[in-house]
Write a protein that holds these residues in place. Structure first.
Motif, PDB file in Angstrom:
ATOM      1  N   SER A  70       0.632  -1.369   0.119  1.00 15.28           N
ATOM      2  CA  SER A  70      -0.558  -0.567  -0.466  1.00 15.28           C
ATOM      3  C   SER A  70       0.964   1.455  -0.292  1.00 15.28           C
ATOM      4  N   GLY A  71       0.141   2.411  -0.262  1.00 14.17           N
ATOM      5  CA  GLY A  71       0.971   3.467  -0.016  1.00 14.17           C
ATOM      6  C   GLY A  71       1.441   4.044   1.325  1.00 14.17           C
ATOM      7  N   THR A  72       0.236   3.366   2.042  1.00 15.30           N
ATOM      8  CA  THR A  72       0.876   4.178   2.912  1.00 15.30           C
ATOM      9  C   THR A  72       1.934   2.924   3.644  1.00 15.30           C
ATOM     10  N   SER A  73       2.336   1.738   3.780  1.00 12.54           N
ATOM     11  CA  SER A  73       3.250   1.194   4.173  1.00 12.54           C
ATOM     12  C   SER A  73       4.346   1.301   3.352  1.00 12.54           C
ATOM     13  N   THR A  96      -4.211  17.267   3.469  1.00 14.44           N
ATOM     14  CA  THR A  96      -3.737  16.311   3.065  1.00 14.44           C
ATOM     15  C   THR A  96      -5.189  15.033   3.591  1.00 14.44           C
ATOM     16  N   PHE A  97      -4.393  13.449   3.278  1.00 13.89           N
ATOM     17  CA  PHE A  97      -5.017  12.564   3.460  1.00 13.89           C
ATOM     18  C   PHE A  97      -4.457  12.135   4.452  1.00 13.89           C
ATOM     19  N   TRP A  98      -5.054  11.655   5.899  1.00 10.91           N
ATOM     20  CA  TRP A  98      -4.762  11.838   6.954  1.00 10.91           C
ATOM     21  C   TRP A  98      -3.816  10.349   6.996  1.00 10.91           C
ATOM     22  N   GLY A 167       9.146  12.187   1.245  1.00 15.44           N
ATOM     23  CA  GLY A 167       7.979  12.832   0.525  1.00 15.44           C
ATOM     24  C   GLY A 167       7.241  11.894   0.296  1.00 15.44           C
ATOM     25  N   ASP A 168       5.972  13.006   0.470  1.00 16.81           N
ATOM     26  CA  ASP A 168       4.521  11.591   0.348  1.00 16.81           C
ATOM     27  C   ASP A 168       4.067  11.939  -1.289  1.00 16.81           C
ATOM     28  N   ALA A 169       4.287  10.934  -2.524  1.00 19.84           N
ATOM     29  CA  ALA A 169       3.810  11.211  -3.322  1.00 19.84           C
ATOM     30  C   ALA A 169       3.200   9.869  -4.001  1.00 19.84           C
ATOM     31  N   CYS A 170       1.844   9.697  -2.880  1.00 22.96           N
ATOM     32  CA  CYS A 170       1.281   8.995  -3.057  1.00 22.96           C
ATOM     33  C   CYS A 170       0.360   9.498  -4.299  1.00 22.96           C
ATOM     34  N   GLN A 171       0.369  11.014  -4.895  1.00 26.61           N
ATOM     35  CA  GLN A 171      -0.783  11.651  -5.699  1.00 26.61           C
ATOM     36  C   GLN A 171       0.065  12.374  -6.595  1.00 26.61           C
ATOM     37  N   ALA A 172       1.025  11.750  -6.571  1.00 29.64           N
ATOM     38  CA  ALA A 172       1.856  12.687  -7.671  1.00 29.64           C
ATOM     39  C   ALA A 172       3.013  12.183  -8.917  1.00 29.64           C
ATOM     40  N   PHE A 191       5.184   6.147  -2.276  1.00 30.44           N
ATOM     41  CA  PHE A 191       3.965   6.222  -3.691  1.00 30.44           C
ATOM     42  C   PHE A 191       2.977   5.332  -3.163  1.00 30.44           C
ATOM     43  N   SER A 192       1.557   5.358  -3.303  1.00 32.16           N
ATOM     44  CA  SER A 192       0.433   5.070  -3.704  1.00 32.16           C
ATOM     45  C   SER A 192       0.299   4.349  -5.226  1.00 32.16           C
ATOM     46  N   THR A 193      -0.544   3.166  -5.476  1.00 32.65           N
ATOM     47  CA  THR A 193      -0.641   2.988  -6.518  1.00 32.65           C
ATOM     48  C   THR A 193      -1.944   2.635  -6.523  1.00 32.65           C
ATOM     49  N   ASN A 194      -2.749   2.683  -5.626  1.00 29.86           N
ATOM     50  CA  ASN A 194      -3.945   2.090  -5.365  1.00 29.86           C
ATOM     51  C   ASN A 194      -5.205   2.784  -6.528  1.00 29.86           C
ATOM     52  N   ARG A 195      -6.077   1.834  -6.773  1.00 26.31           N
ATOM     53  CA  ARG A 195      -7.210   2.680  -7.568  1.00 26.31           C
ATOM     54  C   ARG A 195      -7.021   3.911  -8.078  1.00 26.31           C
ATOM     55  N   SER A 196      -7.389   4.472  -7.337  1.00 24.83           N
ATOM     56  CA  SER A 196      -7.739   5.741  -8.186  1.00 24.83           C
ATOM     57  C   SER A 196      -6.623   6.627  -8.494  1.00 24.83           C
ATOM     58  N   LYS A 197      -4.924   5.730  -8.229  1.00 24.75           N
ATOM     59  CA  LYS A 197      -4.257   6.931  -8.377  1.00 24.75           C
ATOM     60  C   LYS A 197      -2.779   6.902 -10.054  1.00 24.75           C
ATOM     61  N   ASN A 198      -2.420   7.771  -9.935  1.00 23.44           N
ATOM     62  CA  ASN A 198      -1.734   8.038 -11.893  1.00 23.44           C
ATOM     63  C   ASN A 198      -1.456   6.899 -12.293  1.00 23.44           C
TER      64      ASN A 198
END
Ligand SMILES: Cc1ncc(COP(=O)(O)O)c(C=O)c1O
Length: 428
Positions: A70-73, A96-98, A167-172, A191-198
């Motif tokens: 996950s992005g959180t991990s 931000t997202f919490w 860096g929190d680049a989960c959305q970037a 970085f996050s690669t969850n469903r919504s991410k680029n």
């Protein structure tokens, strides 16, 4: 001009025209099925995990990448491997997202919030130094909505005070500051690669760094604190605290397959966003995002500002105006959403401060300080949340034809302040 759809007129955007993200192709299916056939379902040395890590590190121009579940991990690994320890303070934006703040708490450290830049919604570097204390160990810029933070001033402050930058680049994914990718500038990044991410794999994350120690530390954290060397017998000896942050090979294969189309997809988002921004600029009552010249956003979300004064409705409370406009737009087939409803420090977790229980980590003896969180301390964040919403569908497989219909819909709705007032007054 035609009647607004909310009052019975035809829709600007036909039903079913807006497609969801991410586009999934036969190539994605084949990649996942190939894992099925290979029978290699997991493992840090599994082929898709290794290829994905190489691909993402090469893309960013960084030395090391570790794929996670996950992005959180990934972000927690970035916090931990940057050397954040119990009782340390980490500075991050109130908008931000919490999960950004949660990863600091997961390390038994203390989040300290800073307001955002007017018009840009990233952490305001001018407000960081006032929050630095003896306990501060790190700064976490969050490249929110795909917008890179002001990295030069942030890195300068960090250097001056001897702080790490996480860096929190989960959305970037793929956004740039002065030509450099976010994730390649910071000490460690998630970085996050969850469903919504680029870059999307359904669920997942990518940790990156140029620091070899952080990379080796990250490998241990990802797998129970053990040192697992491919081709060698497992020791079953934990060298320290670790988690189970490994990713599944189905997910890695999907991510790798999506990665092949990722630059093209990002370019489409940018093309749509630039078109919308130039068109919305000419429509009183709304506006697209402002982008400083040194930043290249990737529009994880396309953000719209609401400006009631421009249509003579300055006396209408913002929330009512926004709700009415969104209702009219929704009827036209133009979906908007509210991402975040309050500054993160206003959330219950920061009011209750129970943490793990017994108030930990705030009551931890290594902290030894008192901190209070109050959402009202972040006026720019509050104003940003009140005046903005995101527009859905600004990504492929949607096309420019949809963006043009969006513009027509905005023109239609915004040219009818009297109709907007009817909605404000509850006449529909
Ligand atoms: C800014 C930010 N940080 C962290 C996360 C956490 O990522 P994930 O949901 O993949 O754990 C997200 C994603 O939702 C995010 O938007």
């Amino acid at each position: 001009m035609q009647e607004l759809a909310v009052f019975g007129g035809p829709r600007a955007v036909p039903a079913g025209m807006v497609k969801t993200w991410p586009p999934l192709t036969q190539a994605d299916r084949d990649a996942v099925m190939a894992v099925f056939d290979s029978n290699i379902l997991h493992g840090t040395a599994a082929p898709n995990a290794v290829k994905l890590q190489e691909a993402w590190a090469n893309f960013l121009g960084v030395k090391y990448c570790l794929v996670t579940n996950s992005g959180t991990s990934a972000l927690h690994m970035a916090v931990a491997t940057a050397g954040i320890e119990p009782g340390d303070e980490v500075i991050l934006p109130a908008f931000t997202f919490w999960a950004s703040a949660a990863t600091v708490l997961h390390q038994n450290a203390i989040p300290v919030f800073v307001d955002i830049e007017p018009k840009i919604w990233c952490i305001d570097p001018k407000k960081i130094e006032a929050k630095i204390s003896k306990k501060t160990k790190g700064i976490m810029p969050v490249h929110i909505h795909g917008m890179p933070c002001a990295m030069d001033p942030i890195m300068k402050i960090a250097k001056k005070h001897g702080l790490v930058v996480i860096g929190d680049a989960c959305q970037a994914h793929g956004s740039k500051y002065k030509g450099k990718y976010t994730g390649s500038i910071e000490d460690t990044t998630g970085f996050s690669t969850n469903r919504s991410k680029n870059l999307s794999s359904g669920e997942g994350g990518l940790f990156v760094t140029n620091n070899e120690d952080a990379y080796n530390h990250g490998k241990k954290l990802r797998e129970f604190g053990e040192v697992v060397v491919h081709g060698k017998e497992r020791e079953y000896n934990a060298y320290g605290l670790g988690w189970m942050y490994r990713a599944h090979e189905f997910v890695n294969a999907l991510c790798l397959s999506q990665f092949k189309r990722f630059p093209k997809n990002n370019a489409k988002r940018q093309e749509f966003a630039q078109y919308l921004t130039s068109e919305l600029e000419q429509i009183p009552g709304v506006a697209g995002p402002y982008t400083p010249p040194e930043r290249e956003p990737v529009y994880f979300s396309y953000i719209v500002e609401f400006r009631p004064k421009e249509v003579g409705l300055g006396d209408v409370p913002m929330e009512k105006y926004k709700t009415a406009v969104q209702k009219a737009l929704a009827a036209e087939g133009i979906g908007m959403g509210q991402w975040q409803k309050m500054p993160v420090p206003a959330q219950s977790v920061f009011k209750d401060m129970k943490g793990y229980g017994k108030g930990c980590p705030w009551t931890c003896k290594f902290y030894g300080k008192k901190i209070k969180y109050d959402g009202a301390d972040y006026p720019v964040t509050n104003q940003f949340i009140a005046e903005h919403a995101y527009l859905t569908g600004v990504y492929p497989p949607n096309t420019m034809a949809l963006m043009k219909r969006y513009v027509k819909g905005f023109q239609k709705v915004m040219s009818r302040p009297k109709d907007i007032m009817k909605l404000v007054d509850g006449k529909k």
